[in-house]
Design a protein around this motif. Structure first.
Motif, short mmCIF file in Angstrom:
data_model
loop_
_atom_site.label_atom_id
_atom_site.label_comp_id
_atom_site.label_asym_id
_atom_site.label_seq_id
_atom_site.Cartn_x
_atom_site.Cartn_y
_atom_site.Cartn_z
N ASP A 1 -2.54 -2.29 -15.00
CA ASP A 1 -1.44 -2.67 -14.78
C ASP A 1 -1.17 -3.58 -13.97
OD1 ASP A 1 -0.69 -1.01 -17.28
OD2 ASP A 1 0.76 0.47 -16.08
N ASN A 2 -2.35 -4.39 -13.60
CA ASN A 2 -1.99 -4.62 -11.42
C ASN A 2 -2.15 -4.29 -10.59
OD1 ASN A 2 -3.06 -7.44 -13.55
ND2 ASN A 2 -0.13 -7.62 -13.56
N LYS A 3 -2.38 -3.07 -10.41
CA LYS A 3 -2.44 -1.31 -9.76
C LYS A 3 -3.96 -1.69 -9.35
CE LYS A 3 2.46 -0.37 -10.60
NZ LYS A 3 3.46 1.08 -11.11
N ILE A 4 -3.95 -1.19 -8.09
CA ILE A 4 -5.25 -0.02 -7.80
C ILE A 4 -5.11 1.50 -7.36
CG2 ILE A 4 -7.23 -0.27 -6.22
CD1 ILE A 4 -7.38 -3.77 -5.43
N ILE A 5 -6.21 1.82 -7.87
CA ILE A 5 -5.29 3.32 -7.86
C ILE A 5 -6.18 3.86 -7.14
CG2 ILE A 5 -4.75 5.45 -8.88
CD1 ILE A 5 -3.27 4.15 -11.12
N ILE A 6 -6.41 4.57 -5.91
CA ILE A 6 -7.49 5.12 -5.23
C ILE A 6 -7.10 6.33 -5.37
CG2 ILE A 6 -8.96 5.32 -3.13
CD1 ILE A 6 -9.50 2.29 -4.67
N GLN A 7 -8.06 7.55 -5.97
CA GLN A 7 -7.82 8.35 -5.50
C GLN A 7 -7.86 9.15 -4.24
OE1 GLN A 7 -11.05 10.44 -8.23
NE2 GLN A 7 -10.58 9.77 -9.77
N GLY A 8 -6.83 10.10 -3.72
CA GLY A 8 -6.81 10.35 -1.93
C GLY A 8 -6.32 9.60 -0.99
N CYS B 1 0.37 -1.38 0.02
CA CYS B 1 -0.31 -0.11 0.02
C CYS B 1 1.09 1.39 -0.33
CB CYS B 1 -0.90 -0.17 1.30
SG CYS B 1 -2.42 1.26 1.08
N LYS B 2 1.03 1.86 -1.42
CA LYS B 2 2.21 2.94 -1.11
C LYS B 2 0.96 4.24 -1.67
CE LYS B 2 4.33 1.73 -4.90
NZ LYS B 2 5.01 1.43 -6.63
N TYR B 3 1.43 5.49 -1.20
CA TYR B 3 1.36 6.95 -1.18
C TYR B 3 1.66 7.45 -2.31
CZ TYR B 3 -0.04 11.79 0.34
OH TYR B 3 0.24 12.95 -0.02
N GLU B 4 1.04 8.10 -3.10
CA GLU B 4 2.08 8.93 -4.45
C GLU B 4 1.42 10.81 -3.98
OE1 GLU B 4 3.22 7.27 -7.76
OE2 GLU B 4 4.22 5.49 -6.87
N LYS B 5 1.59 11.10 -5.17
CA LYS B 5 1.34 12.87 -5.04
C LYS B 5 1.24 12.80 -6.62
CE LYS B 5 0.64 15.42 -1.82
NZ LYS B 5 0.74 17.01 -1.50
N ARG B 6 0.80 12.98 -7.60
CA ARG B 6 0.14 12.52 -9.38
C ARG B 6 -0.03 14.50 -9.42
NH1 ARG B 6 -0.31 6.68 -11.22
NH2 ARG B 6 1.08 5.81 -10.33
N LYS B 7 0.47 14.74 -10.70
CA LYS B 7 -0.21 15.77 -10.46
C LYS B 7 -0.60 17.02 -9.54
CE LYS B 7 -1.17 15.43 -14.86
NZ LYS B 7 -2.21 15.07 -16.53
N GLY B 8 -0.12 16.88 -8.23
CA GLY B 8 -0.53 17.46 -7.33
C GLY B 8 -1.42 17.23 -6.59
N LYS B 9 -1.85 15.94 -6.88
CA LYS B 9 -2.87 15.36 -6.12
C LYS B 9 -2.72 13.80 -5.63
CE LYS B 9 -6.44 17.84 -9.19
NZ LYS B 9 -7.82 18.04 -9.43
N PRO B 10 -3.17 13.56 -4.51
CA PRO B 10 -3.00 12.30 -3.38
C PRO B 10 -3.40 11.30 -4.41
CG PRO B 10 -4.07 13.49 -2.35
CD PRO B 10 -3.66 14.29 -3.25
N ILE B 11 -2.85 9.95 -4.22
CA ILE B 11 -3.61 8.82 -4.74
C ILE B 11 -2.69 7.73 -3.86
CG2 ILE B 11 -3.53 9.51 -6.44
CD1 ILE B 11 -1.46 7.58 -7.80
N THR B 12 -3.56 6.98 -3.54
CA THR B 12 -2.83 5.51 -2.79
C THR B 12 -2.64 4.41 -3.66
OG1 THR B 12 -4.29 6.48 -0.30
CG2 THR B 12 -3.76 4.09 -0.98
N ARG C 1 -4.47 5.61 3.23
CA ARG C 1 -4.12 4.06 3.11
C ARG C 1 -4.41 3.56 4.75
NH1 ARG C 1 2.08 7.23 3.41
NH2 ARG C 1 0.46 8.24 3.95
N ASP C 2 -5.00 4.24 5.35
CA ASP C 2 -5.04 3.23 7.01
C ASP C 2 -5.99 2.48 6.86
OD1 ASP C 2 -2.85 4.39 8.26
OD2 ASP C 2 -3.83 6.49 8.87
N LYS C 3 -7.34 3.41 6.15
CA LYS C 3 -8.45 2.84 5.85
C LYS C 3 -8.54 1.27 5.06
CE LYS C 3 -11.65 7.30 6.70
NZ LYS C 3 -12.13 7.86 5.93
N VAL D 1 -14.62 6.48 -3.01
CA VAL D 1 -14.43 7.40 -3.56
C VAL D 1 -13.44 6.49 -5.08
CG1 VAL D 1 -12.85 8.61 -1.18
CG2 VAL D 1 -12.09 6.21 -2.92
N GLY D 2 -13.74 7.40 -6.30
CA GLY D 2 -13.24 7.13 -7.37
C GLY D 2 -11.53 6.05 -7.46
N GLY D 3 -11.10 5.72 -8.31
CA GLY D 3 -10.15 5.09 -8.17
C GLY D 3 -10.63 4.40 -9.48
#
Length: 109
Positions: free
Chosen positions: A80-87, A38-49, A90-92, A74-76
């Motif tokens: 590529d075998n990855k789930i991308i959740i907007q926001g 479970c990773k956290y990144e920012k793409r174009k200034g917006k957080p994604i999990t 991580r904890d939830k 939420v959206g997502g």
């Protein structure tokens, strides 16, 4: 008079069978031994999990993605075998996956 009573009056000879109702989302999802990352990144200034590292079938991972998106409202996407959740959820997400029986590893922050 409810619907069952009305149907019994219309069809007195019919015998009702009890069919167990199963939850579609939890049915047949393969649990793996390796942890899901479970990773956290920012793409174009917006957080994604991002969730990755699932070794089961793609259909099971897609079911899991849909269930997570509906529970978190939420959206997502699934790419590529990855789930991308907007926001940053991580904890939830980690608590939901642990309740399902998955091993989860938190990466980054």
């Amino acid at each position: 008079m409810d619907l069952k009573d009305q149907l019994k009056n219309l069809f007195p000879d019919h015998e009702q069978e009890d069919i167990p109702v199963e939850n579609e989302a939890e049915k047949d999802i393969w649990l793996q031994d390796d942890p899901i990352i479970c990773k956290y990144e920012k793409r174009k200034g917006k957080p994604i999990t991002i969730l990755e590292g699932y070794t089961g079938a793609d259909e099971d991972f897609k079911k899991l993605a849909k269930e997570l998106k509906t529970k978190l409202s939420v959206g997502g996407s699934f790419k590529d075998n990855k789930i991308i959740i907007q926001g940053d959820y991580r904890d939830k997400i980690m608590t939901l996956l642990k309740d399902k029986g998955f091993a989860v590893k938190r990466v980054g922050g």
